[in-house]
Scaffold this motif. Structure first.
Motif, PDB file in Angstrom:
ATOM      1  N   TYR A  42     -32.830  22.017  65.656  1.00 63.10           N
ATOM      2  CA  TYR A  42     -32.175  22.620  64.491  1.00 63.10           C
ATOM      3  C   TYR A  42     -30.773  22.051  64.303  1.00 63.10           C
ATOM      4  O   TYR A  42     -30.307  21.900  63.168  1.00 63.10           O
ATOM      5  N   GLU A  43     -30.089  21.700  65.389  1.00 62.43           N
ATOM      6  CA  GLU A  43     -28.759  21.122  65.248  1.00 62.43           C
ATOM      7  C   GLU A  43     -28.824  19.676  64.775  1.00 62.43           C
ATOM      8  O   GLU A  43     -27.962  19.223  64.013  1.00 62.43           O
ATOM      9  N   LEU A  44     -29.841  18.950  65.218  1.00 64.57           N
ATOM     10  CA  LEU A  44     -30.035  17.591  64.708  1.00 64.57           C
ATOM     11  C   LEU A  44     -30.266  17.628  63.200  1.00 64.57           C
ATOM     12  O   LEU A  44     -29.709  16.827  62.435  1.00 64.57           O
ATOM     13  N   LEU A  45     -31.090  18.598  62.764  1.00 62.82           N
ATOM     14  CA  LEU A  45     -31.358  18.743  61.336  1.00 62.82           C
ATOM     15  C   LEU A  45     -30.104  19.183  60.587  1.00 62.82           C
ATOM     16  O   LEU A  45     -29.856  18.739  59.463  1.00 62.82           O
ATOM     17  N   GLU A  46     -29.307  20.039  61.221  1.00 63.33           N
ATOM     18  CA  GLU A  46     -28.034  20.433  60.620  1.00 63.33           C
ATOM     19  C   GLU A  46     -27.176  19.209  60.296  1.00 63.33           C
ATOM     20  O   GLU A  46     -26.592  19.105  59.209  1.00 63.33           O
ATOM     21  N   LEU A  47     -27.078  18.286  61.255  1.00 63.89           N
ATOM     22  CA  LEU A  47     -26.269  17.087  61.053  1.00 63.89           C
ATOM     23  C   LEU A  47     -26.760  16.291  59.847  1.00 63.89           C
ATOM     24  O   LEU A  47     -25.960  15.773  59.065  1.00 63.89           O
ATOM     25  N   LEU A  48     -28.073  16.204  59.702  1.00 66.15           N
ATOM     26  CA  LEU A  48     -28.637  15.488  58.560  1.00 66.15           C
ATOM     27  C   LEU A  48     -28.287  16.192  57.251  1.00 66.15           C
ATOM     28  O   LEU A  48     -27.990  15.546  56.242  1.00 66.15           O
ATOM     29  N   LEU A  49     -28.314  17.509  57.283  1.00 69.65           N
ATOM     30  CA  LEU A  49     -28.096  18.288  56.065  1.00 69.65           C
ATOM     31  C   LEU A  49     -26.630  18.342  55.640  1.00 69.65           C
ATOM     32  O   LEU A  49     -26.327  18.672  54.492  1.00 69.65           O
ATOM     33  N   PHE A  50     -25.705  18.022  56.558  1.00 72.74           N
ATOM     34  CA  PHE A  50     -24.284  18.045  56.202  1.00 72.74           C
ATOM     35  C   PHE A  50     -24.010  17.192  54.967  1.00 72.74           C
ATOM     36  O   PHE A  50     -23.161  17.511  54.144  1.00 72.74           O
ATOM     37  N   ARG A  51     -24.723  16.065  54.839  1.00 78.70           N
ATOM     38  CA  ARG A  51     -24.438  15.120  53.771  1.00 78.70           C
ATOM     39  C   ARG A  51     -24.907  15.612  52.405  1.00 78.70           C
ATOM     40  O   ARG A  51     -24.263  15.387  51.395  1.00 78.70           O
ATOM     41  N   SER A  52     -26.048  16.288  52.393  1.00 78.41           N
ATOM     42  CA  SER A  52     -26.594  16.732  51.110  1.00 78.41           C
ATOM     43  C   SER A  52     -26.221  18.173  50.770  1.00 78.41           C
ATOM     44  O   SER A  52     -26.407  18.598  49.640  1.00 78.41           O
ATOM     45  N   VAL A  53     -25.699  18.919  51.746  1.00 78.46           N
ATOM     46  CA  VAL A  53     -25.242  20.300  51.502  1.00 78.46           C
ATOM     47  C   VAL A  53     -23.813  20.406  52.030  1.00 78.46           C
ATOM     48  O   VAL A  53     -23.573  20.892  53.132  1.00 78.46           O
ATOM     49  N   PRO A  54     -22.831  19.947  51.250  1.00 78.49           N
ATOM     50  CA  PRO A  54     -21.460  19.871  51.768  1.00 78.49           C
ATOM     51  C   PRO A  54     -20.688  21.182  51.798  1.00 78.49           C
ATOM     52  O   PRO A  54     -19.664  21.264  52.460  1.00 78.49           O
ATOM     53  N   TYR A  55     -21.142  22.229  51.080  1.00 79.36           N
ATOM     54  CA  TYR A  55     -20.302  23.417  50.929  1.00 79.36           C
ATOM     55  C   TYR A  55     -20.942  24.707  51.428  1.00 79.36           C
ATOM     56  O   TYR A  55     -20.492  25.787  51.089  1.00 79.36           O
ATOM     57  N   ASP A  57     -23.115  26.696  54.944  1.00 82.19           N
ATOM     58  CA  ASP A  57     -23.569  26.648  56.337  1.00 82.19           C
ATOM     59  C   ASP A  57     -25.019  26.169  56.340  1.00 82.19           C
ATOM     60  O   ASP A  57     -25.889  26.785  55.710  1.00 82.19           O
ATOM     61  N   THR A  58     -25.309  25.068  57.032  1.00 87.57           N
ATOM     62  CA  THR A  58     -26.665  24.500  57.006  1.00 87.57           C
ATOM     63  C   THR A  58     -27.549  24.986  58.150  1.00 87.57           C
ATOM     64  O   THR A  58     -28.728  24.657  58.181  1.00 87.57           O
ATOM     65  N   LYS A  59     -26.982  25.775  59.079  1.00 85.01           N
ATOM     66  CA  LYS A  59     -27.799  26.218  60.214  1.00 85.01           C
ATOM     67  C   LYS A  59     -28.989  27.079  59.769  1.00 85.01           C
ATOM     68  O   LYS A  59     -30.122  26.842  60.196  1.00 85.01           O
ATOM     69  N   PRO A  60     -28.777  28.090  58.896  1.00 85.64           N
ATOM     70  CA  PRO A  60     -29.934  28.888  58.460  1.00 85.64           C
ATOM     71  C   PRO A  60     -30.995  28.042  57.755  1.00 85.64           C
ATOM     72  O   PRO A  60     -32.193  28.241  57.971  1.00 85.64           O
ATOM     73  N   LEU A  61     -30.566  27.089  56.935  1.00 90.30           N
ATOM     74  CA  LEU A  61     -31.528  26.228  56.230  1.00 90.30           C
ATOM     75  C   LEU A  61     -32.299  25.378  57.223  1.00 90.30           C
ATOM     76  O   LEU A  61     -33.521  25.232  57.099  1.00 90.30           O
ATOM     77  N   ALA A  62     -31.606  24.816  58.205  1.00 87.65           N
ATOM     78  CA  ALA A  62     -32.282  23.992  59.210  1.00 87.65           C
ATOM     79  C   ALA A  62     -33.350  24.807  59.943  1.00 87.65           C
ATOM     80  O   ALA A  62     -34.484  24.351  60.134  1.00 87.65           O
ATOM     81  N   LYS A  63     -33.006  26.006  60.344  1.00 89.00           N
ATOM     82  CA  LYS A  63     -33.959  26.856  61.076  1.00 89.00           C
ATOM     83  C   LYS A  63     -35.123  27.272  60.179  1.00 89.00           C
ATOM     84  O   LYS A  63     -36.280  27.329  60.628  1.00 89.00           O
ATOM     85  N   ASP A  64     -34.832  27.580  58.912  1.00 91.00           N
ATOM     86  CA  ASP A  64     -35.899  27.952  57.978  1.00 91.00           C
ATOM     87  C   ASP A  64     -36.884  26.805  57.762  1.00 91.00           C
ATOM     88  O   ASP A  64     -38.096  27.004  57.713  1.00 91.00           O
ATOM     89  N   LEU A  65     -36.351  25.586  57.615  1.00 92.04           N
ATOM     90  CA  LEU A  65     -37.220  24.421  57.406  1.00 92.04           C
ATOM     91  C   LEU A  65     -38.113  24.179  58.620  1.00 92.04           C
ATOM     92  O   LEU A  65     -39.309  23.904  58.483  1.00 92.04           O
ATOM     93  N   LEU A  66     -37.549  24.282  59.814  1.00 90.51           N
ATOM     94  CA  LEU A  66     -38.332  24.074  61.031  1.00 90.51           C
ATOM     95  C   LEU A  66     -39.413  25.138  61.175  1.00 90.51           C
ATOM     96  O   LEU A  66     -40.549  24.845  61.568  1.00 90.51           O
ATOM     97  N   ALA A  67     -39.060  26.383  60.847  1.00 90.79           N
ATOM     98  CA  ALA A  67     -40.048  27.465  60.941  1.00 90.79           C
ATOM     99  C   ALA A  67     -41.146  27.305  59.902  1.00 90.79           C
ATOM    100  O   ALA A  67     -42.338  27.501  60.200  1.00 90.79           O
ATOM    101  N   ARG A  68     -40.767  26.930  58.692  1.00 88.60           N
ATOM    102  CA  ARG A  68     -41.739  26.802  57.595  1.00 88.60           C
ATOM    103  C   ARG A  68     -42.734  25.680  57.839  1.00 88.60           C
ATOM    104  O   ARG A  68     -43.934  25.821  57.592  1.00 88.60           O
ATOM    105  N   PHE A  69     -42.235  24.531  58.362  1.00 83.40           N
ATOM    106  CA  PHE A  69     -43.105  23.359  58.481  1.00 83.40           C
ATOM    107  C   PHE A  69     -43.517  23.039  59.916  1.00 83.40           C
ATOM    108  O   PHE A  69     -44.200  22.051  60.163  1.00 83.40           O
ATOM    109  N   GLY A  70     -43.106  23.869  60.857  1.00 82.79           N
ATOM    110  CA  GLY A  70     -43.599  23.722  62.227  1.00 82.79           C
ATOM    111  C   GLY A  70     -42.911  22.662  63.064  1.00 82.79           C
ATOM    112  O   GLY A  70     -43.412  22.291  64.122  1.00 82.79           O
TER     113      GLY A  70
END
Length: 248
Positions: A42-55, A57-70
């Motif tokens: 989830y933290e690796l995904l957070e780092l990726l999301l920093f660029r496309s979601v600049p404003y 907190d990307t942690k909840p989104l990262a965790k949601d994506l991992l949970a949704r798609f396995g």
């Protein structure tokens, strides 16, 4: 409620820094010092999301994506529309420019990964690069949500001519036409081929229909000196080889 609207071009400099900038700096520092391998998914995904979601907190989104798609591979195999929908739900956005940007960035990253995995099979004979081939087919198909039938066409040196999706189907079936497979081989001047499809259920065990279809392709190619090297069935639980199983 906090206002997460990105600042305009005339916004004061103090407002252009992300509200979660401190967390982002600390995460980047940990990644730099300990290496990316030390980060959970989830933290690796957070780092990726920093660029496309600049404003935000990307942690909840990262965790949601991992949970949704396995997992990360599941995100890589997901459709653009599915990722957009999950981003919209997680971030409480309407589907639009912002969600499309996140989906596109993620698909770009995972497509680069797939192409890197494919490179060894393009540079060396496929049969002598069996480990690389298996790694590639896992990346390409292991988490596809629907059944997909592909053919890897090879030249006389067993080098890759084309990896082509022949048909996409439902969760448990993709139509296959043996004569079309062989006809395409003739068009490409291919001398051999490897059949490839996935089982979205996760179990790569070949079905009776899989075995029968493979026999038909072998029979159609034999008079034209087109050899079928193998048929690989990909599932989350592994990859089944018809040749290793004695099915051809």
């Amino acid at each position: 409620m906090l206002d997460h609207t990105p600042p305009g071009p005339d916004a004061p400099a103090s407002k252009t820094r992300p509200r979660h900038g401190g967390h982002r700096d600390r995460l980047r520092e940990r990644a730099a010092k300990g290496g990316l391998d030390a980060l959970p998914d989830y933290e690796l995904l957070e780092l990726l999301l920093f660029r496309s979601v600049p404003y935000k907190d990307t942690k909840p989104l990262a965790k949601d994506l991992l949970a949704r798609f396995g997992g990360l591979e599941g995100i890589g195999a997901a459709s653009h529309e599915a990722i957009e929908g999950q981003v919209a739900r997680s971030m409480r956005y309407a589907v639009g420019k912002a969600t499309r940007a996140v989906a596109l960035d993620l698909q770009l990253i995972f497509d680069v990964t797939r192409r890197i995995a494919r490179e060894p099979t393009e540079k060396r004979p496929v049969i002598s690069s069996w480990t690389a081939l298996l790694a590639y087919v896992r990346v390409a198909l292991q988490h596809e949500p629907r059944e997909q039938f592909r053919v890897i066409y090879l030249d006389k040196k067993n080098q890759l001519i084309l990896d082509e999706v022949q048909n996409r189907g439902t969760v448990d079936h993709a139509p296959v036409y043996p004569r079309e497979v062989v006809r395409r081989a003739l068009e490409l001047s291919a001398s051999a081929l490897i059949l490839l499809h996935n089982h979205p259920s996760g179990d790569p065990t070949p079905s009776r229909a899989d075995v029968e279809m493979t026999k038909q392709v072998v029979q159609a190619g034999r008079p034209l000196n087109i050899e079928v090297h193998d048929h690989l069935v990909v599932g989350r639980d592994g990859v089944a080889s018809f040749k290793q199983l004695g099915l051809m």
